[in-house]
Design a protein around this motif. Structure first.
Motif, PDB file in Angstrom:
ATOM      1  N   SER A   7       0.829  -1.209   0.000  1.00  0.00           N
ATOM      2  CA  SER A   7       0.000   0.000   0.000  1.00  0.00           C
ATOM      3  C   SER A   7       0.862   1.256   0.000  1.00  0.00           C
ATOM      4  O   SER A   7       0.550   2.237  -0.688  1.00  0.00           O
ATOM      5  N   PHE A  10       2.222   1.644  -3.475  1.00  0.00           N
ATOM      6  CA  PHE A  10       1.167   2.116  -4.373  1.00  0.00           C
ATOM      7  C   PHE A  10       0.970   3.619  -4.243  1.00  0.00           C
ATOM      8  O   PHE A  10       0.849   4.333  -5.249  1.00  0.00           O
ATOM      9  N   VAL A 198       3.239  -4.014  -7.925  1.00  0.00           N
ATOM     10  CA  VAL A 198       2.400  -2.810  -7.862  1.00  0.00           C
ATOM     11  C   VAL A 198       2.526  -2.006  -9.157  1.00  0.00           C
ATOM     12  O   VAL A 198       1.525  -1.543  -9.718  1.00  0.00           O
ATOM     13  N   ILE A 202      -0.443  -1.124 -11.964  1.00  0.00           N
ATOM     14  CA  ILE A 202      -0.784   0.232 -12.408  1.00  0.00           C
ATOM     15  C   ILE A 202      -0.825   0.304 -13.936  1.00  0.00           C
ATOM     16  O   ILE A 202      -1.770   0.844 -14.526  1.00  0.00           O
TER      17      ILE A 202
END
Length: 246
Positions: A7, A10, A198, A202
């Motif tokens: 997280s 990200f 990650v 995206i």
């Protein structure tokens, strides 16, 4: 799998998405204009223009994009004439060097896609436009180009997706787009797998949205493939006519 680290990664990579989108959008837009000009040169029937376009496609489609980026960013500055020209403020900026490399590369591929779309336009459509008295420019703008775009759009969507992914190469000339920020995080944390998962997610999301947008444009340009609306008068009349025929 450390979801807290995922997280945080990200959130860090989100800040680089605007630069990635800006690189992709600018290069795709400029590349489309250049590709159309190259395709028209290929179809012009003028031998000099045709061979110039062929040579352009051969060179920039036959060499790696990575090499083109290096030559533009590191190579052009070796010439005093370039350093003293009005283009130097742009060519010394890594962003514009990346845009230039991406533009000339995608134009080489896209020109062949557009050329195929132009060649796929039925000649009868052009003859009908001539019979109506349309001048050549109007024929191209109203008949040839819309039909060519509709034919070329599925193939061109692949090229746009490739350009989004190709923006990752801009990180080698210090641009902090998604891959550049991912590389910085890896150098600080040594956790490459999580970071690239990650980053890949995206890119996958961006291309998913792009694919859906292209699909909507393709649907809008193909009215003959749309299903009639259930409550439209035409949809109500069709079943009645079928019943009368039976």
């Amino acid at each position: 799998m450390d979801f807290v680290f995922l997280s945080e990664t990200f959130v860090s990579l989100i800040s680089a998405i605007p630069l990635t989108l800006k690189l992709a959008a600018t290069s795709i837009a400029l590349g489309a204009i250049l590709a159309l000009a190259i395709a028209l040169c290929r179809l012009s029937g003028i031998l000099a223009l045709e061979w110039l376009a062929r040579s352009y496609v051969f060179v920039f489609r036959g060499t790696p994009l990575l090499v083109q980026i290096f030559l533009i960013y590191y190579g052009l500055g070796q010439f005093p004439a370039v350093r003293h020209s009005i283009l130097w403020p742009f060519l010394r900026d890594p962003y514009w060097c990346a845009v230039l490399a991406l533009t000339i590369n995608t134009a080489a591929y896209a020109s062949e896609i557009i050329r195929g779309g132009l060649l796929s336009v039925p000649f009868g459509q052009v003859e009908a436009a001539r019979a109506c008295g349309m001048p050549r420019l109007m024929q191209f703008r109203r008949i040839v180009l819309p039909l060519a775009i509709r034919q070329a759009l599925p193939g061109y969507s692949n090229e746009m997706i490739s350009m989004v992914k190709a923006t990752s190469l801009a990180s080698i000339i210090t641009l902090m787009e998604v891959t550049g920020v991912a590389g910085r995080i890896i150098s600080e944390t040594y956790r490459a797998i999580e970071v690239f998962i990650v980053a890949g997610a995206i890119y996958l999301t961006i291309n998913l949205v792009l694919t859906r947008l292209v699909h909507l444009v393709e649907h809008w340009l193909s009215p003959h493939l749309r299903q009639p609306i259930a409550h439209s008068p035409a949809a109500k009349v069709a079943p009645a006519l079928e019943g009368d025929a039976q």
